[in-house]
Design a protein around this motif. Structure first.
Motif, short mmCIF file in Angstrom:
data_model
loop_
_atom_site.label_atom_id
_atom_site.label_comp_id
_atom_site.label_asym_id
_atom_site.label_seq_id
_atom_site.Cartn_x
_atom_site.Cartn_y
_atom_site.Cartn_z
N ASP A 113 41.43 30.80 33.85
CA ASP A 113 40.49 31.74 33.23
C ASP A 113 39.06 31.21 33.37
O ASP A 113 38.17 31.64 32.65
CB ASP A 113 40.85 31.94 31.75
CG ASP A 113 40.31 33.26 31.20
OD1 ASP A 113 40.05 34.17 32.01
OD2 ASP A 113 40.13 33.37 29.97
N ASN A 136 38.43 33.99 37.55
CA ASN A 136 37.30 34.90 37.41
C ASN A 136 36.28 34.66 38.50
O ASN A 136 36.17 33.55 39.03
CB ASN A 136 36.65 34.71 36.03
CG ASN A 136 37.63 34.98 34.90
OD1 ASN A 136 38.26 36.03 34.85
ND2 ASN A 136 37.76 34.02 33.99
N THR A 150 35.61 40.08 36.46
CA THR A 150 36.98 39.76 36.05
C THR A 150 37.97 40.71 36.74
O THR A 150 38.54 41.60 36.09
CB THR A 150 37.13 39.85 34.52
OG1 THR A 150 36.71 41.16 34.09
CG2 THR A 150 36.26 38.81 33.84
N HIS A 152 40.92 40.18 37.62
CA HIS A 152 42.31 39.92 37.28
C HIS A 152 42.60 40.11 35.79
O HIS A 152 43.58 39.58 35.27
CB HIS A 152 42.68 38.50 37.70
CG HIS A 152 42.38 38.20 39.13
ND1 HIS A 152 43.06 38.79 40.18
CD2 HIS A 152 41.44 37.39 39.70
CE1 HIS A 152 42.56 38.36 41.33
NE2 HIS A 152 41.59 37.51 41.07
N ASN A 163 41.26 36.57 33.08
CA ASN A 163 42.40 36.47 33.99
C ASN A 163 43.66 36.37 33.14
O ASN A 163 43.88 35.35 32.48
CB ASN A 163 42.25 35.24 34.89
CG ASN A 163 43.39 35.09 35.87
OD1 ASN A 163 44.16 36.02 36.08
ND2 ASN A 163 43.50 33.92 36.47
#
Length: 241
Positions: A113, A136, A150, A152, A163
């Motif tokens: 993340d 990210n 972002t 994901h 994420n």
């Protein structure tokens, strides 16, 4: 754990067929020795990023909102960023861990993340520039300004992360069958309950113990190499050299 096991005892004598296992590993504090995003904020962040961190830790905002606002407070140019990243230290056994896993037909994926550019730059420094990274996106918006994208994220993510690690794990389970997850902190809590097995340290270790999540404690990626080989060799469908 005793660390005098010769490397050839871990990797065997030749390449092996692909297994049903895949490895997903956190980056900050797991592969890297320290949180890289925090180090950037401490060095280049304008006032206000600490308050955002406190709001996230208190549960007032999700990690996506926290990090998005924090990245907007970074005051650095690309040269300063690269110079900082080129001094990021990683676990001294991680490179060998990746090579051993690949030799045994096990894919290794970094799931974070954090910031994709920071992770890829760091891995490239250590000869792992081709390793799969899902994180990210750090985007330059000017000579000294940045934003976070972002790609994901997931609307149902319980942590409101940039994420969603649980979605990334679900994708890999569908492709491979079993996921060994490796992590250290609170961003790994949710996904650890969904992995087939977990290697944990620090706060994640405590979380797994408290919630009865199958796991083993590891100190570094030498330990992780031993645990991975134990998982592979316990699988009767896998033929080792």
């Amino acid at each position: 754990m005793n660390k005098v096991i010769p490397l050839h005892r871990l990797v065997g004598n030749g390449p092996n067929p692909r297994t049903e296992w895949v490895v997903q590993s956190d980056f900050d504090g797991t592969i890297s020795l320290h949180d890289v995003t925090d180090s950037l904020l401490q060095r280049f962040g304008r006032p206000g990023w600490q308050a955002l961190e406190e709001a996230w830790e208190a549960g007032a905002i999700g990690s996506r909102e926290c990090l998005t606002q924090q990245i907007a407070l970074l005051d650095m140019d690309t040269t300063e960023l690269d110079s900082h990243l080129d001094h990021v230290a990683i676990d001294p056994h991680f490179v060998n861990f990746v090579h051993m896993a690949q030799r045994q037909g096990v894919d290794v994926q970094v799931i974070s993340d954090g910031l994709d550019y920071a992770i890829r730059r760091t891995l490239q420094t250590h000869g792992l520039g081709d390793l799969s990274v899902v994180a990210n996106r750090l985007v330059s918006t000017g000579p000294r300004s940045w934003k976070l994208e972002t790609p994901h994220t997931h609307a149902a993510c319980p942590r409101a992360s940039g994420n969603c690690k649980c979605e990334r794990l679900r994708e890999q389970k569908a492709m491979h069958g079993k996921v060994l997850y490796i992590g250290d902190g609170s961003s790994d809590f949710c996904v650890s309950a969904k992995a087939d097995y977990v290697l944990a340290k620090d706060r994640l270790q405590v979380h797994c113990q408290q919630h009865g999540i199958p796991h083993a404690t590891f100190g570094d990626f030498f330990d992780a190499s031993v645990h991975l080989m134990m998982l592979i060799t316990s699988n009767p469908r896998t033929k080792l050299a």
